[in-house]
Write a protein that holds these residues in place. Structure first.
Motif, PDB file in Angstrom:
ATOM      1  N   SER A   1      31.791  -5.709  80.407  1.00 38.47           N
ATOM      2  CA  SER A   1      33.005  -5.805  81.112  1.00 38.47           C
ATOM      3  C   SER A   1      34.590  -5.128  80.642  1.00 38.47           C
ATOM      4  O   SER A   1      33.732  -4.603  80.053  1.00 38.47           O
ATOM      5  N   ILE A   2      35.819  -4.497  81.324  1.00 37.12           N
ATOM      6  CA  ILE A   2      36.398  -3.781  80.441  1.00 37.12           C
ATOM      7  C   ILE A   2      37.657  -4.560  80.416  1.00 37.12           C
ATOM      8  O   ILE A   2      39.227  -4.200  80.028  1.00 37.12           O
ATOM      9  N   GLU A   3      37.790  -6.239  79.810  1.00 40.34           N
ATOM     10  CA  GLU A   3      39.131  -7.054  79.684  1.00 40.34           C
ATOM     11  C   GLU A   3      39.291  -6.592  78.629  1.00 40.34           C
ATOM     12  O   GLU A   3      38.522  -6.350  77.414  1.00 40.34           O
ATOM     13  N   GLY A   4      40.998  -6.818  78.824  1.00 38.72           N
ATOM     14  CA  GLY A   4      40.885  -5.793  77.921  1.00 38.72           C
ATOM     15  C   GLY A   4      40.968  -4.496  77.165  1.00 38.72           C
ATOM     16  O   GLY A   4      41.476  -4.540  75.721  1.00 38.72           O
ATOM     17  N   LEU A   5      40.432  -3.464  77.647  1.00 36.40           N
ATOM     18  CA  LEU A   5      40.259  -2.329  76.951  1.00 36.40           C
ATOM     19  C   LEU A   5      41.246  -1.186  77.393  1.00 36.40           C
ATOM     20  O   LEU A   5      41.655  -1.807  78.241  1.00 36.40           O
TER      21      LEU A   5
ATOM     22  N   LEU B   1      39.358  -2.513  90.043  1.00 31.78           N
ATOM     23  CA  LEU B   1      39.365  -2.972  88.148  1.00 31.78           C
ATOM     24  C   LEU B   1      40.499  -2.974  87.839  1.00 31.78           C
ATOM     25  O   LEU B   1      40.213  -4.105  86.671  1.00 31.78           O
ATOM     26  N   SER B   2      41.260  -3.581  88.426  1.00 33.36           N
ATOM     27  CA  SER B   2      42.891  -3.764  87.388  1.00 33.36           C
ATOM     28  C   SER B   2      42.506  -5.918  87.870  1.00 33.36           C
ATOM     29  O   SER B   2      43.312  -5.942  86.396  1.00 33.36           O
ATOM     30  N   GLN B   3      41.789  -6.164  88.979  1.00 38.38           N
ATOM     31  CA  GLN B   3      41.736  -6.983  88.866  1.00 38.38           C
ATOM     32  C   GLN B   3      40.984  -8.066  87.353  1.00 38.38           C
ATOM     33  O   GLN B   3      40.512  -9.123  87.581  1.00 38.38           O
ATOM     34  N   ARG B   4      40.378  -6.696  87.108  1.00 45.54           N
ATOM     35  CA  ARG B   4      39.089  -7.524  85.981  1.00 45.54           C
ATOM     36  C   ARG B   4      40.282  -6.925  84.305  1.00 45.54           C
ATOM     37  O   ARG B   4      39.099  -7.077  83.167  1.00 45.54           O
TER      38      ARG B   4
ATOM     39  N   PRO C   1      42.124  -5.022  82.784  1.00 44.39           N
ATOM     40  CA  PRO C   1      42.261  -4.077  81.582  1.00 44.39           C
ATOM     41  C   PRO C   1      43.199  -3.952  80.786  1.00 44.39           C
ATOM     42  O   PRO C   1      44.124  -4.904  81.234  1.00 44.39           O
ATOM     43  N   LYS C   2      43.434  -3.646  79.682  1.00 44.89           N
ATOM     44  CA  LYS C   2      44.619  -4.177  78.732  1.00 44.89           C
ATOM     45  C   LYS C   2      45.099  -2.337  79.467  1.00 44.89           C
ATOM     46  O   LYS C   2      46.395  -2.168  79.470  1.00 44.89           O
ATOM     47  N   LYS C   3      44.887  -1.375  79.561  1.00 47.19           N
ATOM     48  CA  LYS C   3      45.960  -0.564  80.351  1.00 47.19           C
ATOM     49  C   LYS C   3      44.187   0.021  81.048  1.00 47.19           C
ATOM     50  O   LYS C   3      43.403   0.082  80.956  1.00 47.19           O
ATOM     51  N   LEU C   4      45.206   0.944  82.259  1.00 49.30           N
ATOM     52  CA  LEU C   4      43.897   1.620  83.221  1.00 49.30           C
ATOM     53  C   LEU C   4      45.271   2.521  84.420  1.00 49.30           C
ATOM     54  O   LEU C   4      45.720   2.586  84.572  1.00 49.30           O
ATOM     55  N   LYS C   5      44.229   3.562  83.166  1.00 47.23           N
ATOM     56  CA  LYS C   5      45.007   5.631  83.772  1.00 47.23           C
ATOM     57  C   LYS C   5      44.170   5.560  84.206  1.00 47.23           C
ATOM     58  O   LYS C   5      42.752   5.501  84.614  1.00 47.23           O
ATOM     59  N   ILE C   6      44.779   6.820  85.283  1.00 42.78           N
ATOM     60  CA  ILE C   6      43.727   7.712  86.228  1.00 42.78           C
ATOM     61  C   ILE C   6      43.240   9.537  85.992  1.00 42.78           C
ATOM     62  O   ILE C   6      44.548  10.156  85.277  1.00 42.78           O
TER      63      ILE C   6
END
Ligand code: IMP
Ligand code: MG
Length: 180
Positions: free
Chosen positions: A91-95, A117-120, A122-127
């Motif tokens: 899981s990536i929740e909160g990461l 991925l944003s549906q899961r 995460p705290k931040k999601l960068k590319i």
């Protein structure tokens, strides 16, 4: 390295320039996430070499995972459809997630992955994309970290392939194919 029969390789980005730029991108990530852990997600298979070099230059607590997608098939042109072939292990929740991709081309692949991925939560999601070909964009998307912006040419090496070949080149090269 010798090109396959009839194919021609021309160096676009030398290994030394790539090394330098990867270090700079890692420094940006280290600064942006100071004191926190970052979870790198590599998009198989093209991003594996970039990710391997990048993660070793990040001076933070890190973890890694991989996803596999298919969109391009065997040739140079995208089918336009993205399929998830391998999902994450955890899981990536909160990461703090950094999605690591070899090249941002039409943007179809990354738009799909960002949506998933944003549906899961995460705290931040960068590319982070090693290469960016903005002239090819179909989906409106940009990377937070870009190694090099390149012209509209088909490139191989440093993880990028043509029909699974040339991933092992140390430089990024433009591939010219024989006339049909
Ligand atoms: P996009 O979905 O069109 O942005 O393309 C993403 C994927 O297409 C990348 O992850 C690559 O695997 C592949 N791709 C796009 N351009 C190139 C290229 O110039 N050389 C090799 N692969 C490419
Ligand atoms: Mg790829």
């Amino acid at each position: 390295m010798k090109a396959h029969s009839g194919e021609h390789l021309k160096v676009l980005l030398r290994r030394s320039a790539i090394e330098k730029r990867v270090r700079a991108v890692a420094k940006e990530i280290t600064r942006d996430f100071r004191g926190q852990r970052v979870h790198l997600i590599g998009v198989l298979k093209g991003a594996c070499i970039f990710l391997a070099d990048l993660v070793r230059e990040i001076d933070l607590e890190t973890s890694i995972d991989f996803m596999a997608v298919a969109s391009y098939g065997k040739g140079k042109e995208s089918s336009g459809q993205v399929r998830l072939n391998k999902d994450l292990d955890t899981s990536i929740e909160g990461l703090n997630v950094v999605l690591v991709e070899d090249i941002l081309d039409t943007g179809l692949t990354l738009s799909y992955l960002v949506r998933v991925l944003s549906q899961r939560r995460p705290k931040k999601l960068k590319i982070a994309a090693l290469l960016d070909k903005p002239s090819r964009r179909i989906q409106k998307i940009s990377a937070d970290y870009v190694g090099f912006t390149i012209p509209n040419e088909f490139v191989v090496g440093y993880g990028l392939d043509y029909g699974e070949r040339y991933r092992n080149l140390k430089d990024v090269c433009v591939l010219a194919l024989p006339p049909e």
